[in-house]
Each structure stands twice: as C-alpha cells, then as structure tokens.
Design a protein around this motif. Structure first.
Motif, PDB file in Angstrom:
ATOM      1  N   ARG A  29       2.528   2.301   8.295  1.00 37.19           N
ATOM      2  CA  ARG A  29       3.654   1.963   7.419  1.00 37.19           C
ATOM      3  C   ARG A  29       4.709   3.072   7.447  1.00 37.19           C
ATOM      4  O   ARG A  29       5.899   2.811   7.585  1.00 37.19           O
TER       5      ARG A  29
ATOM      6  N   ARG B  22       8.498   2.814   8.949  1.00 44.63           N
ATOM      7  CA  ARG B  22       9.665   3.096   8.102  1.00 44.63           C
ATOM      8  C   ARG B  22      10.640   4.030   8.799  1.00 44.63           C
ATOM      9  O   ARG B  22      11.850   3.867   8.700  1.00 44.63           O
TER      10      ARG B  22
ATOM     11  N   TRP C 273      14.705  -2.069  11.979  1.00 43.46           N
ATOM     12  CA  TRP C 273      14.609  -3.051  10.897  1.00 43.46           C
ATOM     13  C   TRP C 273      15.747  -4.054  10.965  1.00 43.46           C
ATOM     14  O   TRP C 273      16.881  -3.708  11.280  1.00 43.46           O
TER      15      TRP C 273
END
Length: 138
Positions: free
Chosen positions: A29, A33, A38
């Motif tokens: 995770r 990030r 994204w």
C-alpha cells in the motif's frame, strides 16, 4: 483487484471511503501510494461514475453521491489504481503486487503468509535457544 480510495465532500463534512478496506499489505500500500500512476476523477451528483471503477466500489459510491434533503450538491474526488496480486507456482513463497507506475509497471515482492510464519518460527526458535544458553552459562 483495483485498489480505490476517494474523498466525498459534503459541506461542512468530508467522508473518506476506501475500498477494499483490508487485504492489501501495508508495504504494498505504501509503495503504491508513492510510486503508482493513480487515476483521478472529480464527480458531482450529476456526473456518471467512471466505467473503469470496480463494480463493488460503484455500488458503494452511488448512494453516497445522491444529495440529501437540504443539500444543493455533492461532490467526490476519487483516486484509484489498478493493482494485480500475482502468485507464481514456482515461487510459492512470494507474492507479487503489480501496478502501473509513472513510467513503467511497478512490482512489489513480499513474502507469503506461510513464509512469514516460517520466519517468525525460526526467529522465535533462535531466541529460545539463546535464552536457554544464557541460563545454562549463568
């Protein structure tokens, strides 16, 4: 599996929605990030939900976008990242997490739960032996 998170803003209240809530290890995770490419979407209550969102997240999102009594509008700022969890039979003690990076696909390699328990067992065994040796020598 697509890891999705978004923020739904209602003045004066903001609600964070994360899906899936669990199932993705902390290390994967954090890596995603920082290095993931994204996708972003800004939606109002009049906008349609992007087609590339997971069906379960769409079902979670749609009722939250509908304006409530006394509201004029509602908006959502989404950020989502397609992510694959890969287990290769030849490397059964590794789990690969693959997602699109800024310039190339990113891969995070983590030990499987079985390998993690094996490592924990070995460390505990070594600690027990060291403890017994220290008791015998003192």
């Amino acid at each position: 599996m697509t890891w999705t998170e978004g923020t739904i803003s209602r003045q004066p209240r903001t609600e964070e929605v994360k899906w899936p809530e669990s199932g993705l290890p902390y290390m994967a995770r954090q890596h995603a990030r920082e290095y993931g490419n994204w996708h972003r979407a800004f939606l109002t209550h009049d906008d349609s939900v992007p087609d590339d969102l997971e069906g379960e997240f769409k079902a979670l999102l749609k009722p939250r976008l509908k304006p409530r009594d006394g509201e004029i509008a509602r908006e959502a700022d989404l950020r989502y990242l397609p992510l694959a969890r890969v287990v290769v039979p030849e490397h059964r003690h590794r789990i690969y997490y693959v997602y699109p990076g800024k310039s190339a696909p990113q891969v995070v390699i983590l030990p499987s739960p079985q390998r993690t328990w094996q490592i924990v067992g070995a460390v505990l065994g070594v600690l027990a032996v060291l403890y017994l040796l220290s008791r015998l020598l003192s």
